[in-house]
Design a protein around this motif. Sequence first.
Motif, mmCIF file in Angstrom:
data_model
loop_
_atom_site.group_PDB
_atom_site.id
_atom_site.type_symbol
_atom_site.label_atom_id
_atom_site.label_comp_id
_atom_site.label_asym_id
_atom_site.label_seq_id
_atom_site.Cartn_x
_atom_site.Cartn_y
_atom_site.Cartn_z
ATOM 1 N N GLU A 1 0.821 -1.204 0.000
ATOM 2 C CA GLU A 1 0.000 0.000 0.000
ATOM 3 C C GLU A 1 0.861 1.263 0.000
ATOM 4 O OE1 GLU A 1 -3.302 -0.313 -0.439
ATOM 5 O OE2 GLU A 1 -2.837 -2.456 -0.483
ATOM 6 N N ALA A 2 0.500 2.207 -0.859
ATOM 7 C CA ALA A 2 1.197 3.488 -0.962
ATOM 8 C C ALA A 2 0.180 4.531 -1.415
ATOM 9 C CB ALA A 2 2.356 3.388 -1.955
ATOM 10 N N LEU A 3 0.654 5.752 -1.630
ATOM 11 C CA LEU A 3 -0.215 6.823 -2.108
ATOM 12 C C LEU A 3 0.340 7.395 -3.404
ATOM 13 C CD1 LEU A 3 -0.962 8.770 1.198
ATOM 14 C CD2 LEU A 3 -2.442 7.144 0.007
ATOM 15 N N ARG A 4 -0.574 7.769 -4.301
ATOM 16 C CA ARG A 4 -0.192 8.468 -5.526
ATOM 17 C C ARG A 4 -0.627 9.922 -5.382
ATOM 18 N NH1 ARG A 4 -2.792 6.455 -10.851
ATOM 19 N NH2 ARG A 4 -4.637 7.086 -9.679
ATOM 20 N N LEU A 5 0.334 10.791 -5.435
ATOM 21 C CA LEU A 5 0.114 12.226 -5.336
ATOM 22 C C LEU A 5 0.148 12.786 -6.749
ATOM 23 C CD1 LEU A 5 0.001 14.817 -3.582
ATOM 24 C CD2 LEU A 5 2.481 14.688 -3.426
ATOM 25 N N ARG A 6 -0.898 13.504 -7.139
ATOM 26 C CA ARG A 6 -0.966 14.095 -8.473
ATOM 27 C C ARG A 6 -1.160 15.596 -8.324
ATOM 28 N NH1 ARG A 6 -4.643 10.926 -12.458
ATOM 29 N NH2 ARG A 6 -2.823 10.868 -13.802
ATOM 30 N N ILE A 7 -0.316 16.351 -9.009
ATOM 31 C CA ILE A 7 -0.349 17.803 -8.940
ATOM 32 C C ILE A 7 -0.592 18.323 -10.349
ATOM 33 C CG2 ILE A 7 0.914 19.874 -8.248
ATOM 34 C CD1 ILE A 7 2.672 17.207 -6.876
ATOM 35 N N PHE A 8 -1.744 18.938 -10.557
ATOM 36 C CA PHE A 8 -2.132 19.489 -11.854
ATOM 37 C C PHE A 8 -1.882 20.995 -11.814
ATOM 38 C CE2 PHE A 8 -4.587 15.703 -11.066
ATOM 39 C CZ PHE A 8 -4.677 15.057 -12.292
ATOM 40 N N GLU B 1 3.469 13.617 -10.980
ATOM 41 C CA GLU B 1 2.962 12.441 -10.270
ATOM 42 C C GLU B 1 4.069 11.841 -9.412
ATOM 43 O OE1 GLU B 1 -0.130 9.925 -12.046
ATOM 44 O OE2 GLU B 1 1.398 8.357 -11.978
ATOM 45 N N ILE B 2 3.709 11.546 -8.172
ATOM 46 C CA ILE B 2 4.649 10.971 -7.208
ATOM 47 C C ILE B 2 3.945 9.818 -6.511
ATOM 48 C CG2 ILE B 2 5.944 11.392 -5.073
ATOM 49 C CD1 ILE B 2 6.037 14.393 -5.925
ATOM 50 N N VAL B 3 4.620 8.678 -6.415
ATOM 51 C CA VAL B 3 4.102 7.546 -5.641
ATOM 52 C C VAL B 3 5.092 7.274 -4.524
ATOM 53 C CG1 VAL B 3 3.516 5.086 -5.654
ATOM 54 C CG2 VAL B 3 2.906 6.523 -7.614
ATOM 55 N N ASP B 4 4.584 7.248 -3.301
ATOM 56 C CA ASP B 4 5.455 7.002 -2.154
ATOM 57 C C ASP B 4 4.601 6.522 -0.983
ATOM 58 O OD1 ASP B 4 7.705 6.991 -0.397
ATOM 59 O OD2 ASP B 4 8.543 8.714 -1.434
ATOM 60 N N SER B 5 5.259 6.263 0.131
ATOM 61 C CA SER B 5 4.550 5.822 1.332
ATOM 62 C C SER B 5 3.685 6.963 1.870
ATOM 63 C CB SER B 5 5.558 5.404 2.406
ATOM 64 O OG SER B 5 6.277 6.543 2.852
ATOM 65 N N LYS B 6 2.705 6.599 2.658
ATOM 66 C CA LYS B 6 1.819 7.591 3.275
ATOM 67 C C LYS B 6 2.628 8.616 4.068
ATOM 68 C CE LYS B 6 -2.084 8.032 6.394
ATOM 69 N NZ LYS B 6 -3.026 7.362 7.295
ATOM 70 N N GLU B 7 3.622 8.146 4.795
ATOM 71 C CA GLU B 7 4.462 9.022 5.616
ATOM 72 C C GLU B 7 5.133 10.117 4.781
ATOM 73 O OE1 GLU B 7 8.677 8.761 8.095
ATOM 74 O OE2 GLU B 7 7.803 6.926 7.274
ATOM 75 N N TYR B 8 5.726 9.740 3.665
ATOM 76 C CA TYR B 8 6.450 10.711 2.839
ATOM 77 C C TYR B 8 5.503 11.658 2.114
ATOM 78 C CZ TYR B 8 11.125 9.107 3.748
ATOM 79 O OH TYR B 8 12.320 8.842 4.363
ATOM 80 N N VAL B 9 4.383 11.142 1.639
ATOM 81 C CA VAL B 9 3.408 12.005 0.968
ATOM 82 C C VAL B 9 2.859 13.027 1.955
ATOM 83 C CG1 VAL B 9 1.140 12.068 -0.139
ATOM 84 C CG2 VAL B 9 2.829 10.343 -0.834
ATOM 85 N N GLU B 10 2.536 12.595 3.164
ATOM 86 C CA GLU B 10 1.987 13.525 4.158
ATOM 87 C C GLU B 10 3.004 14.583 4.581
ATOM 88 O OE1 GLU B 10 0.243 11.064 7.215
ATOM 89 O OE2 GLU B 10 -1.583 10.786 6.020
#
Length: 125
Positions: free
Chosen positions: A8-15, A75-84
């Motif tokens: 499990e990870a998070l995908r962060l998308r910045i438009f 677009e960045i995919v990383d752990s919840k900790e790093y995204v937060e």
Amino acid sequence: MAVKISGEALRLRIFIGEDARWHHKPLYHAIVLKAREMGMAGATVMRALEGFGPTSRIHTVNLLDLSSDMPILVEIVDSKEYVEKFLPVLDTMVDAGLITIDPVKVVKYTHNQTNDPHIDRDNSQ
């Protein structure tokens, strides 16, 4: 220790718009540099062919209606900790745009050079 992401990870998308700036640099480039500085797993920048945002103005590569401010997606995919940890930084950098987060399942994330200092999270914290 190299960055390892699995499960499990998070995908962060910045438009954002291609013309957006941060300290005299393209904003998308500044976001990538900051993500790298903070030890994130990686970032990808994509330039869209067409799009519109809150103003409903169409931005397109069509030669009849050429726009220089094309839509950009970081677009960045990383752990919840790093995204937060990265979200407050983005809040200060992005004046106009859209930021989304989606849960993702990482199936494989590898790097063939374990000595790369840019992927050593122990050195970047």
